[in-house]
Enzyme design. Structure first.
Site, PDB file in Angstrom:
ATOM      1  N   GLU A  25       0.878  -1.144  -0.192  1.00 62.34           N
ATOM      2  CA  GLU A  25      -0.114  -0.141  -0.006  1.00 62.34           C
ATOM      3  C   GLU A  25       0.848   1.287   0.024  1.00 62.34           C
ATOM      4  OE1 GLU A  25      -4.323  -1.595   1.444  1.00 62.34           O
ATOM      5  OE2 GLU A  25      -2.810  -1.301   3.311  1.00 62.34           O
ATOM      6  N   HIS A  50      -2.527   3.708   8.521  1.00 58.86           N
ATOM      7  CA  HIS A  50      -3.566   3.176   7.837  1.00 58.86           C
ATOM      8  C   HIS A  50      -4.114   1.809   8.523  1.00 58.86           C
ATOM      9  CE1 HIS A  50      -5.890   1.163   4.829  1.00 58.86           C
ATOM     10  NE2 HIS A  50      -5.138   0.337   4.402  1.00 58.86           N
ATOM     11  N   HIS A  84      -7.527  -1.293   9.017  1.00 62.75           N
ATOM     12  CA  HIS A  84      -8.553  -1.876   8.918  1.00 62.75           C
ATOM     13  C   HIS A  84      -9.419  -1.741  10.141  1.00 62.75           C
ATOM     14  CE1 HIS A  84      -6.456  -4.152   5.259  1.00 62.75           C
ATOM     15  NE2 HIS A  84      -6.440  -2.849   5.302  1.00 62.75           N
ATOM     16  N   TYR A 124     -12.761  16.724  19.945  1.00 61.40           N
ATOM     17  CA  TYR A 124     -11.760  16.194  19.909  1.00 61.40           C
ATOM     18  C   TYR A 124     -11.477  15.448  18.353  1.00 61.40           C
ATOM     19  CZ  TYR A 124      -9.840  17.406  24.130  1.00 61.40           C
ATOM     20  OH  TYR A 124      -9.165  18.214  24.945  1.00 61.40           O
ATOM     21  N   HIS A 158     -12.581  -0.468   2.821  1.00 59.19           N
ATOM     22  CA  HIS A 158     -11.054  -0.695   2.991  1.00 59.19           C
ATOM     23  C   HIS A 158     -10.873  -0.227   4.565  1.00 59.19           C
ATOM     24  CE1 HIS A 158      -6.961  -0.807   1.208  1.00 59.19           C
ATOM     25  NE2 HIS A 158      -6.894  -1.155   2.381  1.00 59.19           N
TER      26      HIS A 158
HETATM   27 ZN   LIG Z   1      -5.293  -1.712   3.739  1.00 56.18          ZN
END
Ligand SMILES: [Zn+2]
Length: 240
Positions: free
Chosen positions: A92, A111, A113, A138, A178
């Site tokens: 990625e 990143h 999931h 926040y 995703h």
């Molecule tokens: Zn991912």
């Protein structure tokens, strides 16, 4: 200058650089394990990168669980994406590269999931320019406003174009079906913002259909002024 001072100075510089590199590697692994152990990214999903002074990055390797990283095996990638050391980096990489390129203040990217953010990305009413309403101070202070980009197959380099299309205005982005991609001016800031996004997505799901009171435009304006926030657009739009 005493003899050898310049040499000693450069040795100290090298030692300091090595220490900083070790500290950074350990910090990446510590935050990664914390995220994994709290169930914020399962299996070998999720990746983290930190931008280095030489223009390259330290990145988590491909197929590595964030719960079990080895500091010595993190991928060291050069400014043009070439592998300098460590294991092969996450596939990625294109989304990290696109976000660093378009958001020059970013020093780290997380990143995940994470369940609630992924769920949020599939809801039909989501505004692609403000995936969440202004629910808590926040959320706005750490994650700002969140953009939603369409679904792309993991590793598809076209996701880079979608991220560049946001022109660096968003520090937090949701990839449809995703997961979140969040930039920060430090690793800690990126991690905390990702956690805030996940918790806010969870609140949104808890309250969906219950007609909750979100922050008013006046309250958002007050926060924006008090904390010098630069939100991409008026976050009161589309969430009446
Ligand atoms: Zn991912």
């Amino acid at each position: 200058m005493p003899p050898g001072a310049a040499y000693q100075g450069s040795t100290a510089g090298v030692e300091e650089a090595i220490m900083n590199d070790m500290k950074l590697r350990e910090e990446i692994c510590r935050f990664a394990r914390s995220l994994f152990e709290r169930g914020l990214t399962p299996g070998s999903s999720g990746n983290i990168s930190v931008r280095l002074d030489d223009g390259g990055w330290l990145v988590t390797p491909t197929n590595a669980s964030l719960g079990f990283l080895d500091p010595a095996r993190l991928s060291h990638v050069g400014a043009s994406g070439e592998l300098i050391g460590g294991d092969r980096p996450t596939k990625e990489i294109p989304l990290h590269a696109a976000l660093y390129e378009s958001r020059t203040s970013a020093r780290a990217i997380v990143h995940l999931h994470s369940t609630h953010a992924v769920a949020l990305s599939m809801l039909p009413e989501i505004d692609p320019r403000a995936a969440l309403p202004p629910m808590t101070p926040y959320y706005l202070m750490r994650a700002g406003q969140t953009a939603l980009v369409p679904y792309y197959r993991p590793g598809d380099t076209a996701v880079a174009g979608a991220i560049r299309g946001l022109a660096g205005r968003y520090s937090s982005i949701l990839l449809a079906n995703h997961g979140p991609v969040v930039a920060g001016d430090s690793l800690e800031a990126a991690v905390f913002a990702t956690e805030e996004l996940e918790e806010t997505a969870k609140l949104y799901l808890l309250l969906r259909g219950l007609n909750p009171r979100y922050l008013t435009p006046q309250q958002v304006a007050d926060l924006t002024a008090a904390y010098g926030l630069s939100l991409p657009a008026d976050s009161s739009q589309g969430h009446e």
